[in-house]
Write an enzyme that holds these catalytic residues in place. Structure first.
Site, PDB file in Angstrom:
ATOM      1  N   ARG A 131       2.071   8.709   8.929  1.00 14.33           N
ATOM      2  CA  ARG A 131       1.818  10.113   8.601  1.00 14.33           C
ATOM      3  C   ARG A 131       0.656  10.695   9.413  1.00 14.33           C
ATOM      4  O   ARG A 131       0.743  11.802   9.933  1.00 14.33           O
ATOM      5  CB  ARG A 131       1.487  10.255   7.109  1.00 14.33           C
TER       6      ARG A 131
ATOM      7  N   HIS B 262      12.166   6.058  13.321  1.00 15.30           N
ATOM      8  CA  HIS B 262      12.122   6.279  11.863  1.00 15.30           C
ATOM      9  C   HIS B 262      12.884   7.570  11.534  1.00 15.30           C
ATOM     10  O   HIS B 262      12.778   8.554  12.273  1.00 15.30           O
ATOM     11  CB  HIS B 262      10.643   6.385  11.473  1.00 15.30           C
TER      12      HIS B 262
ATOM     13  N   HIS C 155       5.422   5.745  13.363  1.00 13.51           N
ATOM     14  CA  HIS C 155       5.895   6.614  12.287  1.00 13.51           C
ATOM     15  C   HIS C 155       4.801   7.103  11.342  1.00 13.51           C
ATOM     16  O   HIS C 155       5.055   7.900  10.448  1.00 13.51           O
ATOM     17  CB  HIS C 155       6.933   5.869  11.442  1.00 13.51           C
TER      18      HIS C 155
ATOM     19  N   ASP D 115       0.795  -1.236   0.000  1.00 18.08           N
ATOM     20  CA  ASP D 115       0.000   0.000   0.000  1.00 18.08           C
ATOM     21  C   ASP D 115       0.824   1.280   0.000  1.00 18.08           C
ATOM     22  O   ASP D 115       0.321   2.340   0.365  1.00 18.08           O
ATOM     23  CB  ASP D 115      -0.914  -0.015   1.229  1.00 18.08           C
TER      24      ASP D 115
HETATM   25  C1  UD1 Z   1       6.473   5.054   3.873  1.00 15.77           C
HETATM   26  C2  UD1 Z   1       5.103   4.593   3.360  1.00 15.77           C
HETATM   27  C3  UD1 Z   1       4.331   3.902   4.465  1.00 15.77           C
HETATM   28  C4  UD1 Z   1       5.140   2.803   5.128  1.00 15.77           C
HETATM   29  C5  UD1 Z   1       6.494   3.354   5.547  1.00 15.77           C
HETATM   30  C6  UD1 Z   1       7.348   2.237   6.068  1.00 15.77           C
HETATM   31  C7  UD1 Z   1       4.052   5.999   1.662  1.00 15.77           C
HETATM   32  C8  UD1 Z   1       3.300   7.237   1.389  1.00 15.77           C
HETATM   33  N1  UD1 Z   1       4.356   5.773   2.941  1.00 15.77           N
HETATM   34  O1  UD1 Z   1       6.217   6.044   4.857  1.00 15.77           O
HETATM   35  O2  UD1 Z   1       3.153   3.349   3.918  1.00 15.77           O
HETATM   36  O3  UD1 Z   1       4.456   2.358   6.258  1.00 15.77           O
HETATM   37  O4  UD1 Z   1       7.154   3.945   4.423  1.00 15.77           O
HETATM   38  O5  UD1 Z   1       8.440   2.684   6.801  1.00 15.77           O
HETATM   39  O6  UD1 Z   1       4.374   5.290   0.748  1.00 15.77           O
HETATM   40  N2  UD1 Z   1      13.822   8.714   5.336  1.00 15.77           N
HETATM   41  C9  UD1 Z   1      15.213   8.652   5.366  1.00 15.77           C
HETATM   42  N3  UD1 Z   1      15.813   7.454   5.049  1.00 15.77           N
HETATM   43  C10 UD1 Z   1      15.117   6.347   4.719  1.00 15.77           C
HETATM   44  C11 UD1 Z   1      13.716   6.417   4.691  1.00 15.77           C
HETATM   45  C12 UD1 Z   1      13.086   7.604   4.995  1.00 15.77           C
HETATM   46  O7  UD1 Z   1      15.870   9.627   5.659  1.00 15.77           O
HETATM   47  O8  UD1 Z   1      15.727   5.306   4.442  1.00 15.77           O
HETATM   48  C13 UD1 Z   1      13.161  10.006   5.684  1.00 15.77           C
HETATM   49  C14 UD1 Z   1      13.232  11.039   4.557  1.00 15.77           C
HETATM   50  O9  UD1 Z   1      13.372  12.306   5.106  1.00 15.77           O
HETATM   51  C15 UD1 Z   1      11.846  10.899   3.903  1.00 15.77           C
HETATM   52  C16 UD1 Z   1      10.988  10.642   5.136  1.00 15.77           C
HETATM   53  O10 UD1 Z   1      11.780   9.775   5.952  1.00 15.77           O
HETATM   54  O11 UD1 Z   1      11.464  12.067   3.197  1.00 15.77           O
HETATM   55  C17 UD1 Z   1       9.632   9.999   4.880  1.00 15.77           C
HETATM   56  O12 UD1 Z   1       9.748   8.866   4.024  1.00 15.77           O
HETATM   57  P1  UD1 Z   1       8.452   8.413   3.158  1.00 15.77           P
HETATM   58  O13 UD1 Z   1       8.785   7.202   2.373  1.00 15.77           O
HETATM   59  O14 UD1 Z   1       7.920   9.581   2.405  1.00 15.77           O
HETATM   60  O15 UD1 Z   1       7.356   8.104   4.248  1.00 15.77           O
HETATM   61  P2  UD1 Z   1       7.312   7.021   5.387  1.00 15.77           P
HETATM   62  O16 UD1 Z   1       6.701   7.687   6.569  1.00 15.77           O
HETATM   63  O17 UD1 Z   1       8.617   6.357   5.523  1.00 15.77           O
HETATM   64  N1  UDP Z   2      11.583  -2.891  11.184  1.00 18.24           N
HETATM   65  C1  UDP Z   2      12.964  -2.994  11.113  1.00 18.24           C
HETATM   66  N2  UDP Z   2      13.719  -2.091  11.816  1.00 18.24           N
HETATM   67  C2  UDP Z   2      13.176  -1.081  12.548  1.00 18.24           C
HETATM   68  C3  UDP Z   2      11.756  -0.981  12.597  1.00 18.24           C
HETATM   69  C4  UDP Z   2      10.993  -1.890  11.898  1.00 18.24           C
HETATM   70  O1  UDP Z   2      13.501  -3.880  10.473  1.00 18.24           O
HETATM   71  O2  UDP Z   2      13.930  -0.304  13.148  1.00 18.24           O
HETATM   72  C5  UDP Z   2      10.769  -3.863  10.436  1.00 18.24           C
HETATM   73  C6  UDP Z   2       9.648  -4.536  11.197  1.00 18.24           C
HETATM   74  O3  UDP Z   2      10.078  -5.700  11.851  1.00 18.24           O
HETATM   75  C7  UDP Z   2       8.668  -4.861  10.081  1.00 18.24           C
HETATM   76  C8  UDP Z   2       8.837  -3.711   9.141  1.00 18.24           C
HETATM   77  O4  UDP Z   2      10.103  -3.124   9.426  1.00 18.24           O
HETATM   78  O5  UDP Z   2       9.078  -6.022   9.377  1.00 18.24           O
HETATM   79  C9  UDP Z   2       7.729  -2.743   9.348  1.00 18.24           C
HETATM   80  O6  UDP Z   2       8.020  -1.633   8.636  1.00 18.24           O
HETATM   81  P1  UDP Z   2       7.447  -0.203   8.954  1.00 18.24           P
HETATM   82  O7  UDP Z   2       7.003  -0.109  10.361  1.00 18.24           O
HETATM   83  O8  UDP Z   2       8.467   0.748   8.460  1.00 18.24           O
HETATM   84  O9  UDP Z   2       6.226  -0.144   7.955  1.00 18.24           O
HETATM   85  P2  UDP Z   2       4.738  -0.668   7.986  1.00 18.24           P
HETATM   86  O10 UDP Z   2       4.728  -2.106   8.291  1.00 18.24           O
HETATM   87  O11 UDP Z   2       4.039   0.156   9.003  1.00 18.24           O
HETATM   88  O12 UDP Z   2       4.251  -0.349   6.621  1.00 18.24           O
END
Ligand code: UD1
Ligand code: UDP
Length: 371
Positions: free
Chosen positions: A210, A241, A208, A96
């Site tokens: 949004r 995160h 984490h 998603d």
């Molecule tokens: C995204 C997904 C969410 C998922 C989550 C898993 C969307 C809209 N959201 O949300 O569904 O649950 O990933 O973790 O697709 N950032 C870093 N390094 C990284 C990753 C992220 O610095 O490796 C920071 C950046 O500033 C980035 C911000 O996190 O702009 C947000 O990342 P983003 O992928 O937009 O949203 P998530 O909250 O991670």
């Molecule tokens: N996870 C990880 N390291 C972390 C936090 C989460 O490996 O520091 C793993 C967790 O075990 C799960 C996945 O990341 O497998 C969940 O991802 P996240 O919470 O980012 O996204 P969501 O499941 O909410 O989409």
């Protein structure tokens, strides 16, 4: 040979797609191609390295504080040439995220069939989780093949008028444990070895989302602060995160508390092994709601709803919302009442038996044969 192009953007997609990609790589009837959008950077690379997944393309789109529009437009523009170049028979997307939806949309524009892994999860509230509920609903409209983890997910799709090519497979996240979970595991993050050597029970926290960043995260942090003061005999571990909006709030309210360990995101091997040794999980994550029941670890979900009702029905997961007092009360109930804890700490597997990837590969090949 069937050419299958898997598109992955974020940490959870990688954790759940790498076992499937491994399974496809083993199959001589499939040529597996992998494209990372790079919606995540460090958190995605951590997973790819652990599973030793072969990557063919990386669109590398991540920007700090990226907006949904930025993610959408960058992927849409950059992925087109990958599809035109590779001409895959099938594109696989997962779940998603914005990567999943946009990769599916771009494949549709090229008239390439799409397989949706982890299909059919719904809250039926388009703003919660945001934007995930809409991402997965729209992806279902575009996809040809729907790999639903559970019967409930399959029924959601049928209710929405999808009439064929829905397969109940289990969730590939359970498959991932065969790579990550080990007995006598030594953590790469040495802080975790120290914390576990302490022999205090561990409460594992992640938050984490949004919609929580906008409204609930401050309350969640205040609740954790109160609980951590009330229970100095527990260790609270929160890998935070990297989203700056998350970090600012978490550091402001939880920084400097002796028994609250705010860590950098830990890699998935450390995470799964830590999870299996934890006492309780507090989270707004989707993946953790599926993983913790496998180990019999109770989960309190820091959201107002869940698209994963299976473990709630089984009694190991409870949705507690983001109200500070409510979170504190629910955590205290579990910590004080051993009967209550026992009721929630059953190991159950509504999300799979570890063979979801094999089933998905089998269905893909059957689909090809009948196509
Ligand atoms: C995204 C997904 C969410 C998922 C989550 C898993 C969307 C809209 N959201 O949300 O569904 O649950 O990933 O973790 O697709 N950032 C870093 N390094 C990284 C990753 C992220 O610095 O490796 C920071 C950046 O500033 C980035 C911000 O996190 O702009 C947000 O990342 P983003 O992928 O937009 O949203 P998530 O909250 O991670
Ligand atoms: N996870 C990880 N390291 C972390 C936090 C989460 O490996 O520091 C793993 C967790 O075990 C799960 C996945 O990341 O497998 C969940 O991802 P996240 O919470 O980012 O996204 P969501 O499941 O909410 O989409």
């Amino acid at each position: 040979m069937l050419k299958v192009l898997s598109v992955i953007g974020t940490r959870p997609e990688a954790i759940k797609m790498c076992p499937l990609i491994k399974e496809m790589e083993k199959n001589t009837s499939i040529q597996s191609v992998v494209c990372l959008t790079g919606q995540h950077r460090e958190m995605l690379n951590q997973v790819i390295d652990i599973f030793k997944t072969n990557v063919n393309y990386n669109l590398d789109i991540m920007q700090p504080r990226q907006s949904l529009t930025m993610i959408t437009s960058c992927i849409l523009q950059k992925i087109e040439s990958v599809y035109i170049n590779e001409k895959p028979d099938l594109v696989l997307v997962h779940g998603d995220t914005t990567t999943s939806f946009v990769a599916a949309l771009a494949a549709f524009y090229q008239k390439i069939p799409i397989g949706h892994v982890e299909a059919g999860l719904r809250t039926y509230d388009k703003y919660s989780p945001f934007p995930e509920e809409m991402n997965r609903t729209l992806t279902s409209k575009i996809a040809e093949l729907h790999f639903a983890p559970t019967r409930n997910n399959c029924e959601n799709l049928i209710k929405e008028g999808i009439k064929k090519d829905i397969y109940i497979t289990g969730n590939t996240v359970i498959d991932a444990f065969s790579t990550t979970v080990k007995k006598n595991y030594i953590f790469k993050n040495s802080k975790l070895n120290d914390i576990l050597a302490d022999e205090k029970k561990v409460v594992l926290i992640t938050a984490h989302r949004r919609e929580n960043v906008e409204y609930g995260l401050k309350n969640i942090c205040l609740a954790i602060k109160e609980i951590s003061y009330a229970y100095p005999n527990l260790n609270f571990v929160y890998p935070v995160h990297p989203n700056p909006m998350v970090r600012n709030i978490v550091n402001e309210y939880l920084g400097g508390i002796t028994n609250v360990y705010l860590l950098e995101p830990i890699d998935v091997e450390d995470m799964h092994n830590l999870l299996s040794r934890s006492y309780l999980v507090l989270t707004d994550s989707g993946g953790l709601q599926e993983e913790a029941p496998h180990f019999g670890i109770p989960v309190l979900v820091l959201r107002n709803e869940t698209e994963r009702p299976e473990a709630v029905k089984a009694g190991t997961v409870k949705v507690v919302g983001t109200n500070e007092n409510n979170i504190v009360n629910e955590v205290k109930k579990l910590l004080e009442d051993s009967q209550e804890y026992k009721k929630m700490s059953k190991a159950i597997n509504p999300y799979g038996d570890g063979n979801a990837s094999q089933r998905i590969v089998r269905h893909i090949l059957e689909w090809r044969k009948n196509d």
